[in-house]
Design a protein around this motif. Sequence first.
Motif, PDB file in Angstrom:
ATOM      1  N   ALA A  42      19.517  68.569  42.598  1.00 33.72           N
ATOM      2  CA  ALA A  42      18.633  68.441  42.503  1.00 33.72           C
ATOM      3  C   ALA A  42      17.636  69.856  43.255  1.00 33.72           C
ATOM      4  CB  ALA A  42      17.550  67.178  42.831  1.00 33.72           C
ATOM      5  N   VAL A  43      18.014  69.919  45.164  1.00 29.76           N
ATOM      6  CA  VAL A  43      17.628  70.452  45.316  1.00 29.76           C
ATOM      7  C   VAL A  43      17.697  72.280  45.385  1.00 29.76           C
ATOM      8  CG1 VAL A  43      17.427  72.012  47.944  1.00 29.76           C
ATOM      9  CG2 VAL A  43      17.437  69.191  47.926  1.00 29.76           C
ATOM     10  N   ALA A  44      18.643  72.704  45.047  1.00 27.34           N
ATOM     11  CA  ALA A  44      18.643  73.475  43.831  1.00 27.34           C
ATOM     12  C   ALA A  44      17.961  74.167  42.606  1.00 27.34           C
ATOM     13  CB  ALA A  44      19.984  73.600  43.646  1.00 27.34           C
ATOM     14  N   ILE A  45      17.697  72.814  41.859  1.00 31.37           N
ATOM     15  CA  ILE A  45      16.845  73.669  40.840  1.00 31.37           C
ATOM     16  C   ILE A  45      15.809  73.814  41.181  1.00 31.37           C
ATOM     17  CG2 ILE A  45      15.870  72.024  38.364  1.00 31.37           C
ATOM     18  CD1 ILE A  45      18.634  70.787  38.523  1.00 31.37           C
ATOM     19  N   VAL A  46      15.089  71.935  42.187  1.00 26.52           N
ATOM     20  CA  VAL A  46      13.943  72.680  42.457  1.00 26.52           C
ATOM     21  C   VAL A  46      12.926  73.712  43.150  1.00 26.52           C
ATOM     22  CG1 VAL A  46      11.456  71.260  44.218  1.00 26.52           C
ATOM     23  CG2 VAL A  46      13.546  70.000  42.173  1.00 26.52           C
ATOM     24  N   ILE A  78      19.639  78.617  36.607  1.00 26.22           N
ATOM     25  CA  ILE A  78      20.369  78.724  37.845  1.00 26.22           C
ATOM     26  C   ILE A  78      20.868  77.996  38.573  1.00 26.22           C
ATOM     27  CG2 ILE A  78      20.303  79.837  39.444  1.00 26.22           C
ATOM     28  CD1 ILE A  78      17.877  81.865  37.547  1.00 26.22           C
ATOM     29  N   GLY A  79      20.074  76.603  38.779  1.00 29.46           N
ATOM     30  CA  GLY A  79      20.326  75.465  39.688  1.00 29.46           C
ATOM     31  C   GLY A  79      21.714  75.099  38.863  1.00 29.46           C
ATOM     32  N   SER A  80      22.578  74.689  38.069  1.00 30.48           N
ATOM     33  CA  SER A  80      23.027  74.132  37.942  1.00 30.48           C
ATOM     34  C   SER A  80      24.296  75.157  37.704  1.00 30.48           C
ATOM     35  CB  SER A  80      22.943  74.180  36.594  1.00 30.48           C
ATOM     36  OG  SER A  80      22.176  73.372  35.863  1.00 30.48           O
ATOM     37  N   GLY A 101      32.454  82.842  37.643  1.00 32.33           N
ATOM     38  CA  GLY A 101      32.243  82.913  35.996  1.00 32.33           C
ATOM     39  C   GLY A 101      31.271  81.637  35.841  1.00 32.33           C
ATOM     40  N   MET A 102      31.029  80.516  36.780  1.00 35.15           N
ATOM     41  CA  MET A 102      30.245  79.615  37.018  1.00 35.15           C
ATOM     42  C   MET A 102      28.921  79.792  36.905  1.00 35.15           C
ATOM     43  SD  MET A 102      31.374  76.859  35.244  1.00 35.15           S
ATOM     44  CE  MET A 102      31.807  77.907  34.430  1.00 35.15           C
ATOM     45  N   ALA A 103      28.999  81.180  38.251  1.00 39.68           N
ATOM     46  CA  ALA A 103      27.686  81.630  38.905  1.00 39.68           C
ATOM     47  C   ALA A 103      26.956  82.755  37.629  1.00 39.68           C
ATOM     48  CB  ALA A 103      27.863  82.562  39.913  1.00 39.68           C
ATOM     49  N   CYS A 104      27.966  83.703  37.378  1.00 34.27           N
ATOM     50  CA  CYS A 104      27.550  84.439  36.141  1.00 34.27           C
ATOM     51  C   CYS A 104      26.632  84.192  35.400  1.00 34.27           C
ATOM     52  CB  CYS A 104      29.054  85.314  35.958  1.00 34.27           C
ATOM     53  SG  CYS A 104      28.982  86.174  37.082  1.00 34.27           S
ATOM     54  N   LEU A 105      27.295  83.016  34.860  1.00 34.52           N
ATOM     55  CA  LEU A 105      26.891  81.936  33.470  1.00 34.52           C
ATOM     56  C   LEU A 105      25.477  81.634  34.287  1.00 34.52           C
ATOM     57  CD1 LEU A 105      26.970  80.994  30.826  1.00 34.52           C
ATOM     58  CD2 LEU A 105      27.861  78.995  31.713  1.00 34.52           C
ATOM     59  N   GLY A 106      25.284  80.858  34.770  1.00 37.83           N
ATOM     60  CA  GLY A 106      24.061  79.888  35.124  1.00 37.83           C
ATOM     61  C   GLY A 106      23.424  81.208  35.426  1.00 37.83           C
ATOM     62  N   GLY A 107      23.475  82.078  36.027  1.00 36.44           N
ATOM     63  CA  GLY A 107      22.750  82.916  36.545  1.00 36.44           C
ATOM     64  C   GLY A 107      22.087  83.761  34.596  1.00 36.44           C
ATOM     65  N   LEU A 122      16.331  80.290  49.852  1.00 35.97           N
ATOM     66  CA  LEU A 122      16.166  78.894  50.617  1.00 35.97           C
ATOM     67  C   LEU A 122      16.952  78.175  49.999  1.00 35.97           C
ATOM     68  CD1 LEU A 122      13.054  79.848  52.905  1.00 35.97           C
ATOM     69  CD2 LEU A 122      15.514  80.375  53.692  1.00 35.97           C
ATOM     70  N   GLY A 123      16.962  78.204  48.656  1.00 36.64           N
ATOM     71  CA  GLY A 123      17.051  77.234  47.710  1.00 36.64           C
ATOM     72  C   GLY A 123      18.867  76.661  47.635  1.00 36.64           C
ATOM     73  N   VAL A 124      19.416  77.690  47.279  1.00 36.66           N
ATOM     74  CA  VAL A 124      20.848  78.207  47.404  1.00 36.66           C
ATOM     75  C   VAL A 124      21.505  78.081  48.491  1.00 36.66           C
ATOM     76  CG1 VAL A 124      22.449  79.790  47.179  1.00 36.66           C
ATOM     77  CG2 VAL A 124      20.105  79.877  45.222  1.00 36.66           C
TER      78      VAL A 124
END
Length: 291
Positions: free
Chosen positions: A89-93, A55-57, A20-26, A121-123
Motif C-alpha cells: 500500500a505504501v508503494a502504490i500510494v 509500478i507499485g506492484s 524481470g518483475m521490476a521491468c514489467l511493472g516499470g 522515497l516510496g520505493v
Amino acid sequence: MQGTVDGFSYGVVTPVVAYGMACLGGALGLRCTTRSLLVARSWRPGWLALGSAAIGSGIWTMHFVAMMGFTVAEAPIHYDKTLTFASLAVAIVMVGIGIFIVGYRGAMGTALFTGGTITGLGVASMHYLGMASMRLRGTLEYNTLVVSASVVIAMVAATAALWAAAQVRGFLWSLGASLIMGLAVSGMHYTGMAALSVHLHGSDAVPAGDSPAEILAPMMIGPLAFLLLAGVIVMFDPLMVLGGQPQARNAARAGRPRQSYSVPRSGDRHVPPPRRRRTRQRPGSRTPQNW
C-alpha cells in the motif's frame, strides 16, 4: 552473535526473476503515464492511477521475489502479513503521488524533482517496511551510509523514469527506459541488503509469522494477476504501442505537415485588414488602376 547472511541462496534465479518483475511493472507504469498525457483531462486520473498501481506492484513483487533468496544460516525467517501488505500500500500510494504531480504539472523543474523525490522515497519506504516485516530470533542492524546511498539511488532512478515517461514517445525507447528503471530498482534493493547485518539472540524460540513459502502464493497470485490485467489493457490500446496522437500520425502518413490554427478568444477585438491605397492613373498610362 552475528548471523551468516546470504542474499543469493538460490543463485541467480531470484535476482533475475526479481529484475524481470521490476521491468514489467516499470514498463506498464511508464506506458500508462505516457498515455495519460495524450488523452482528455477527464481520462487522465484513471491512467495515472493504473500506472501507479503497476509500478507499485512491480517493485513490491520484485522485493519479495528477491527476499525468497535471503536466508540467515543460524535462524529461520518468517514474515508478518500485515506489514508485508502494508508495504504494498505504501508503494502504490507514494508512487501515485509522484506520478500525479508529474502527470498534471509536467516533467520539468520543480514538479519533476518533487515527483521523483516522493516516488523514490516510496520505493525506499516499501523496501525497509518490507524488511521490518521479517521475524527471526535476532535484531536487524543497518549501515547508515549504505542505507543513504540506496535511498539516493531510488530517488535518482524514479526521477529519471518520470522524465522518460513524459518525454519518450516511442515504444522501443519506453522499453529501454523500463529496463533501466528495473536495473535501478534492483540495484537499490541489493544496495539496501548490503547495509544489513543480523545480530542473533540466544533464544531458540521459533518466531511468529508466516514462512516465505506460505507468503509466496498470495504474493504471486494478487500482484501478478494485476500486472497481467494491466498488460492486457496496454496491448489493446493502439496509442500505447505507437506512442503518439492519431491526428499527427495520419498527417505524417499522408505527407502533410501539421497545421496550427489560432482560435479567436471572446475578449479579442476584431481588427480589419489594412486597406490598400488608391493610386491615380496618369494620363496616357496603360497600367490599370490598382485598388
